[in-house]
Motif scaffolding. Structure first.
Motif, mmCIF file in Angstrom:
data_model
loop_
_atom_site.group_PDB
_atom_site.id
_atom_site.type_symbol
_atom_site.label_atom_id
_atom_site.label_comp_id
_atom_site.label_asym_id
_atom_site.label_seq_id
_atom_site.Cartn_x
_atom_site.Cartn_y
_atom_site.Cartn_z
ATOM 1 N N THR A 176 -3.180 -29.406 -35.772
ATOM 2 C CA THR A 176 -2.046 -29.792 -36.604
ATOM 3 C C THR A 176 -0.907 -30.332 -35.734
ATOM 4 O O THR A 176 -0.774 -29.957 -34.564
ATOM 5 C CB THR A 176 -1.506 -28.596 -37.420
ATOM 6 O OG1 THR A 176 -0.928 -27.636 -36.513
ATOM 7 C CG2 THR A 176 -2.623 -27.936 -38.213
ATOM 8 N N GLU A 177 -0.089 -31.189 -36.313
ATOM 9 C CA GLU A 177 1.057 -31.735 -35.593
ATOM 10 C C GLU A 177 1.989 -30.614 -35.132
ATOM 11 O O GLU A 177 2.526 -30.644 -34.015
ATOM 12 C CB GLU A 177 1.827 -32.716 -36.483
ATOM 13 C CG GLU A 177 1.107 -34.026 -36.750
ATOM 14 C CD GLU A 177 1.962 -34.971 -37.580
ATOM 15 O OE1 GLU A 177 3.148 -35.154 -37.234
ATOM 16 O OE2 GLU A 177 1.453 -35.509 -38.578
ATOM 17 N N LYS A 178 2.193 -29.641 -36.001
ATOM 18 C CA LYS A 178 3.087 -28.523 -35.693
ATOM 19 C C LYS A 178 2.602 -27.766 -34.459
ATOM 20 O O LYS A 178 3.401 -27.425 -33.566
ATOM 21 C CB LYS A 178 3.172 -27.586 -36.900
ATOM 22 C CG LYS A 178 4.105 -26.405 -36.692
ATOM 23 C CD LYS A 178 4.141 -25.514 -37.928
ATOM 24 C CE LYS A 178 5.046 -24.297 -37.713
ATOM 25 N NZ LYS A 178 5.057 -23.403 -38.902
ATOM 26 N N ASN A 179 1.304 -27.499 -34.403
ATOM 27 C CA ASN A 179 0.764 -26.769 -33.258
ATOM 28 C C ASN A 179 0.815 -27.598 -31.984
ATOM 29 O O ASN A 179 1.082 -27.064 -30.900
ATOM 30 C CB ASN A 179 -0.676 -26.332 -33.542
ATOM 31 C CG ASN A 179 -0.752 -25.169 -34.510
ATOM 32 O OD1 ASN A 179 0.223 -24.457 -34.714
ATOM 33 N ND2 ASN A 179 -1.912 -24.984 -35.131
ATOM 34 N N LEU A 180 0.546 -28.891 -32.107
ATOM 35 C CA LEU A 180 0.608 -29.764 -30.929
ATOM 36 C C LEU A 180 2.019 -29.806 -30.358
ATOM 37 O O LEU A 180 2.222 -29.724 -29.142
ATOM 38 C CB LEU A 180 0.140 -31.180 -31.291
ATOM 39 C CG LEU A 180 -1.359 -31.340 -31.552
ATOM 40 C CD1 LEU A 180 -1.649 -32.712 -32.148
ATOM 41 C CD2 LEU A 180 -2.156 -31.141 -30.268
ATOM 42 N N GLU A 181 2.992 -29.912 -31.237
ATOM 43 C CA GLU A 181 4.387 -29.959 -30.798
ATOM 44 C C GLU A 181 4.793 -28.637 -30.147
ATOM 45 O O GLU A 181 5.453 -28.620 -29.105
ATOM 46 C CB GLU A 181 5.297 -30.255 -31.992
ATOM 47 C CG GLU A 181 6.763 -30.372 -31.627
ATOM 48 C CD GLU A 181 7.644 -30.755 -32.816
ATOM 49 O OE1 GLU A 181 8.865 -30.856 -32.620
ATOM 50 O OE2 GLU A 181 7.104 -30.943 -33.928
ATOM 51 N N HIS A 182 4.400 -27.537 -30.767
ATOM 52 C CA HIS A 182 4.740 -26.214 -30.244
ATOM 53 C C HIS A 182 4.087 -25.972 -28.884
ATOM 54 O O HIS A 182 4.742 -25.545 -27.920
ATOM 55 C CB HIS A 182 4.299 -25.134 -31.233
ATOM 56 C CG HIS A 182 4.547 -23.736 -30.759
ATOM 57 N ND1 HIS A 182 3.656 -23.051 -29.962
ATOM 58 C CD2 HIS A 182 5.599 -22.894 -30.963
ATOM 59 C CE1 HIS A 182 4.136 -21.850 -29.698
ATOM 60 N NE2 HIS A 182 5.311 -21.726 -30.303
ATOM 61 N N ASP A 183 2.780 -26.250 -28.784
ATOM 62 C CA ASP A 183 2.043 -25.910 -27.579
ATOM 63 C C ASP A 183 2.342 -26.849 -26.415
ATOM 64 O O ASP A 183 2.168 -26.473 -25.247
ATOM 65 C CB ASP A 183 0.544 -25.871 -27.874
ATOM 66 C CG ASP A 183 0.183 -24.719 -28.817
ATOM 67 O OD1 ASP A 183 1.057 -23.859 -29.049
ATOM 68 O OD2 ASP A 183 -0.955 -24.701 -29.310
ATOM 69 N N ALA A 184 2.791 -28.065 -26.714
ATOM 70 C CA ALA A 184 3.178 -28.998 -25.652
ATOM 71 C C ALA A 184 4.335 -28.428 -24.827
ATOM 72 O O ALA A 184 4.447 -28.695 -23.625
ATOM 73 C CB ALA A 184 3.556 -30.347 -26.241
ATOM 74 N N LYS A 185 5.176 -27.638 -25.471
ATOM 75 C CA LYS A 185 6.329 -27.045 -24.783
ATOM 76 C C LYS A 185 5.907 -25.932 -23.825
ATOM 77 O O LYS A 185 6.673 -25.547 -22.935
ATOM 78 C CB LYS A 185 7.317 -26.494 -25.805
ATOM 79 C CG LYS A 185 7.914 -27.557 -26.723
ATOM 80 C CD LYS A 185 8.760 -26.920 -27.823
ATOM 81 C CE LYS A 185 9.284 -27.971 -28.794
ATOM 82 N NZ LYS A 185 10.043 -27.367 -29.923
ATOM 83 N N LEU A 186 4.703 -25.418 -24.000
ATOM 84 C CA LEU A 186 4.221 -24.312 -23.183
ATOM 85 C C LEU A 186 3.229 -24.743 -22.112
ATOM 86 O O LEU A 186 2.895 -23.959 -21.220
ATOM 87 C CB LEU A 186 3.550 -23.258 -24.079
ATOM 88 C CG LEU A 186 4.433 -22.651 -25.175
ATOM 89 C CD1 LEU A 186 3.588 -21.812 -26.119
ATOM 90 C CD2 LEU A 186 5.535 -21.804 -24.560
ATOM 91 N N ALA A 187 2.747 -25.988 -22.202
ATOM 92 C CA ALA A 187 1.724 -26.487 -21.294
ATOM 93 C C ALA A 187 2.336 -27.114 -20.043
ATOM 94 O O ALA A 187 3.493 -27.548 -20.063
ATOM 95 C CB ALA A 187 0.850 -27.515 -22.017
#
Length: 204
Positions: A176-187
């Motif tokens: 999902t877009e939401k998960n991609l946006e969230h997890d990009a901040k942690l990667a």
């Protein structure tokens, strides 16, 4: 009417479930003492009702007329342990690669990051290792993006290009877009770029 023995109660509690059930001695501590439960399970194992597949982990096996007892995958066992221990886990390295379909090689040692207790469990010739990690690594939300982060770190930045990068971007289209946006901040930054590119592609 006399009360049932601990053995009978443990047996009845097991067989009322579908075959394929994984369980631990702690699932029966409401029935009797630790010693009584361990004795009952040992007896049921000798009677071939159940199998002990690892230290403290038992199976009420599915039966196949040709192949005999059917066993859960090491991944299913790892997920059972995490659920039992109320711990979060994330497959790392070769395990993440295989789960994403980026490798056909079955790893002999599955390694998971966890916020639970560190341990190594042997399942036949394979093993499952739980390694403690930082809360940040376990804060990821996406079931796919979290695997991609771990798989990408296993592959390495220098090898992440061409067809492999394209394949990973395709895999991320199921996130999902939401998960991609969230997890990009942690990667790590270079993996975050891949997640951000995947997010843009979803909108196209």
């Amino acid at each position: 009417m006399p009360s049932q023995s601990v053995h009978s109660q443990v047996y009845n509690k097991i067989v009322k479930h579908k075959r394929g059930l994984l369980f631990s001695p702690s699932d029966f501590y409401d029935i009797g003492s630790v010693l009584a439960i361990n004795t009952a399970l040992s007896r049921l194992e000798k009677e071939k009702i159940i199998e002990r597949i690892a230290q403290g982990i038992y199976l009420y096996p599915k039966k196949d007329p040709v192949f005999g007892n059917l066993y859960p995958s090491t991944e299913e066992i790892a997920e059972y342990i995490a659920k039992r221990d109320h711990a979060r886990i994330i497959p790392t390295g070769a395990a993440a690669l295989q789960k994403l379909g980026l490798s056909t090689q079955v790893p002999m040692n599955l390694v998971y990051f966890t916020d639970g207790a560190p341990r190594k469990i042997r399942i036949g010739k394979q093993s499952i290792t739980f390694k403690p990690t930082t809360p940040k690594k376990l804060a990821v939300q996406g079931p796919i993006s979290s695997l991609v982060i771990q798989a990408s770190q296993e592959i390495g930045k220098s090898k992440m290009g061409g067809e492999l990068r394209t394949r990973i971007l395709q895999i991320l289209q199921s996130e999902t877009e939401k998960n991609l946006e969230h997890d990009a901040k942690l990667a790590p930054a270079w993996i975050a770029d891949i997640l951000k590119e995947a997010k843009k592609n979803i909108k196209l």
